[in-house]
Scaffold this active site. Structure first.
Site, mmCIF file in Angstrom:
data_model
loop_
_atom_site.group_PDB
_atom_site.id
_atom_site.type_symbol
_atom_site.label_atom_id
_atom_site.label_comp_id
_atom_site.label_asym_id
_atom_site.label_seq_id
_atom_site.Cartn_x
_atom_site.Cartn_y
_atom_site.Cartn_z
ATOM 1 N N SER A 25 36.297 43.118 43.683
ATOM 2 C CA SER A 25 34.858 43.471 43.575
ATOM 3 C C SER A 25 34.663 44.990 43.264
ATOM 4 O O SER A 25 35.234 45.306 42.217
ATOM 5 C CB SER A 25 34.143 43.598 44.942
ATOM 6 O OG SER A 25 32.672 43.598 45.024
ATOM 7 N N HIS B 248 32.164 35.008 46.101
ATOM 8 C CA HIS B 248 32.968 36.293 45.817
ATOM 9 C C HIS B 248 33.736 36.831 46.897
ATOM 10 O O HIS B 248 33.585 37.174 48.089
ATOM 11 C CB HIS B 248 31.787 37.250 45.731
ATOM 12 C CG HIS B 248 32.113 38.871 45.283
ATOM 13 N ND1 HIS B 248 32.522 38.796 43.991
ATOM 14 C CD2 HIS B 248 32.316 39.841 46.039
ATOM 15 C CE1 HIS B 248 32.800 40.360 43.954
ATOM 16 N NE2 HIS B 248 32.635 40.994 45.075
ATOM 17 N N LYS C 14 36.625 47.315 40.149
ATOM 18 C CA LYS C 14 36.218 48.236 39.168
ATOM 19 C C LYS C 14 37.243 49.558 39.172
ATOM 20 O O LYS C 14 37.701 50.061 38.003
ATOM 21 C CB LYS C 14 34.681 48.756 39.459
ATOM 22 C CG LYS C 14 33.705 47.594 39.688
ATOM 23 C CD LYS C 14 32.399 48.283 39.911
ATOM 24 C CE LYS C 14 31.565 47.379 40.756
ATOM 25 N NZ LYS C 14 31.292 46.041 40.142
#
Length: 425
Positions: free
Chosen positions: A265, A406, A269
């Site tokens: 998540s 997710h 990044k």
């Protein structure tokens, strides 16, 4: 690179026959076209193009980061060779960023498999709520940093009730495959809230003036003293991962040349940016990093720049806010970020129901980065059509999509460990 310069770049569409794509990708920027419009056809030319792209993403999205602190020190404050029922050796290390015990610091929890010869290859990650949440191990230090709301968190601080809150069954899987595992609470580096980019490690790095500032956007944010490419939270978390690697280079039990940086998540990044900026990382793993990670913005699917820049204004630099509402016409995109990792391997994982991360956009990030990998002598992602669930495709770039939402599942780690076996062993 200033915005006016970006606007003058001649961006050409990348042709990938048979690719399955939604959204308008006809104007997608070409990572193999220099700012002056010339084409990149050799590895030497790519080295120059890589510098352009690194400057582009530093200025326009993630912001500047400081160099390794000159006075940084490390302290192994606890160790045991009988952790996790004898499966592992545990080490706990504090990194003092400015060398001062009362200064900014982070705690790293390390498990090394006992059944394999040292030094071992490693998985390095950031965790969300403190190292103590990953195990019921009573000897793991309880985090003292700021933590957001959640079960067992009182006044934004961890209590004993958080211990083992998110037991990471994948850790034992990693250790049994012969890899070490290291984790750091991301809030040790920079707490995850917006305070005008002065908290955490950023407090020891004053914001200087920068030539990479767009005057129109800075007029809206005068508190940043003229700097638009500020040291963002995502950049700070990635910077912290590099400082952990600095420690690993000093540990004789760790093979620092074979460290895979992993993130999920928002921390996915950070892992991708760490891999792009620090070429010492041997392999990168992005688990559902979505927007601002490996996902193509130009598709106009999933989380957009407006949400990133308003709900989480500290994650990216101030210059990135000028692209609010311009997702589908961006003059650069995240496949170019993946290209900065080339030719090192990267694994990309998606979940079928994680529409916010846009699985197809994540897949296409790998597809459109592949021309750079092929230029450098590897196969990149050996597919141009979105694979079906549970049928991974894997070259120098790996991609899989699984059922579910997710999260990080054992299936994901099975794919990542197979990929690591292929490239690190």
């Amino acid at each position: 690179m200033q915005f006016k310069t970006i606007a003058l770049i001649c961006f050409l569409a990348i042709t990938v026959p048979g690719v399955y794509a939604q959204g308008n990708l006809s104007g997608l920027a070409d990572p193999l076209t220099m700012n002056n419009g010339s084409k990149v056809t050799t590895a030497r030319q790519w080295a120059n193009r890589r510098k352009e792209l690194l400057q582009l993403f530093t200025t326009e999205e993630y912001g500047q980061s400081p160099a390794r602190p000159k006075n940084m020190t490390f302290k192994v404050f606890e160790s045991s060779n009988n952790a996790l029922g004898g499966l592992a050796t545990r080490k706990q290390v504090t990194v003092y960023f400015n060398g001062k015990a009362d200064g900014p610091q982070m705690d790293m929890l390390i498990y090394l498999p006992n059944q394999v010869k040292k030094p071992v290859p490693m998985v390095l990650q950031l965790d969300f709520e403190g190292n103590q949440t990953l195990s019921n191990d009573p000897d793991v230090k309880l985090s003292t940093s700021w933590i957001g709301r959640g079960r067992g968190v009182v006044n934004n601080r961890a209590t004993e009730a958080t211990r083992g809150k998110h037991p990471n069954e994948n850790v034992e899987m990693i250790l049994k495959r012969g890899y070490g595992f290291a984790t750091i609470y991301y809030g040790d580096i920079v707490p995850d809230y917006d305070d005008g980019v002065t908290n955490g490690v950023r407090g020891i790095y004053p914001e200087p003036k920068s030539s990479g500032t767009d005057a129109s956007i800075m007029a809206l944010y005068p508190e940043l003293q003229g700097r638009g490419d500020n040291f963002s939270s995502e950049a700070a978390w990635a910077w912290g991962l590099s400082r952990a690697l600095d420690y690993m280079e000093t540990d004789k039990d760790i093979n620092a040349k074979k460290v895979a940086v992993f993130g999920h998540s928002r921390l996915g990044k950070a892992a991708v940016w760490a891999g792009a900026t620090d070429q010492r990382f041997a392999l990168v793993i992005s688990n559902e990093s979505g927007a601002g990670g490996v996902r193509i913005f130009r598709r106009g699917k999933g989380e957009d720049i407006h949400h990133l820049a308003t709900a989480f204004p500290h994650w990216f630099d101030i210059n990135f806010r000028k692209y609010i509402g311009r997702d589908t016409v961006l003059p650069f995109d995240q496949h170019m970020l993946i290209a900065l990792i080339a030719p090192r391997p990267i694994a990309i994982g998606s979940a079928q129901d994680d529409l916010n991360s846009d699985p197809e956009g994540e897949f296409l990030g790998g597809v459109y980065a592949s021309p750079v990998y092929r230029l450098l002598g590897t196969d990149g992602l050996p597919a141009t059509k979105m694979p079906v669930v549970n049928e991974p495709v894997s070259g120098q770039i790996h991609y899989h999509i699984r059922p579910g939402r997710h999260s990080v599942m054992p299936y994901d780690w099975q794919q990542y460990l197979d990929f690591m076996d292929k490239h690190l062993k």
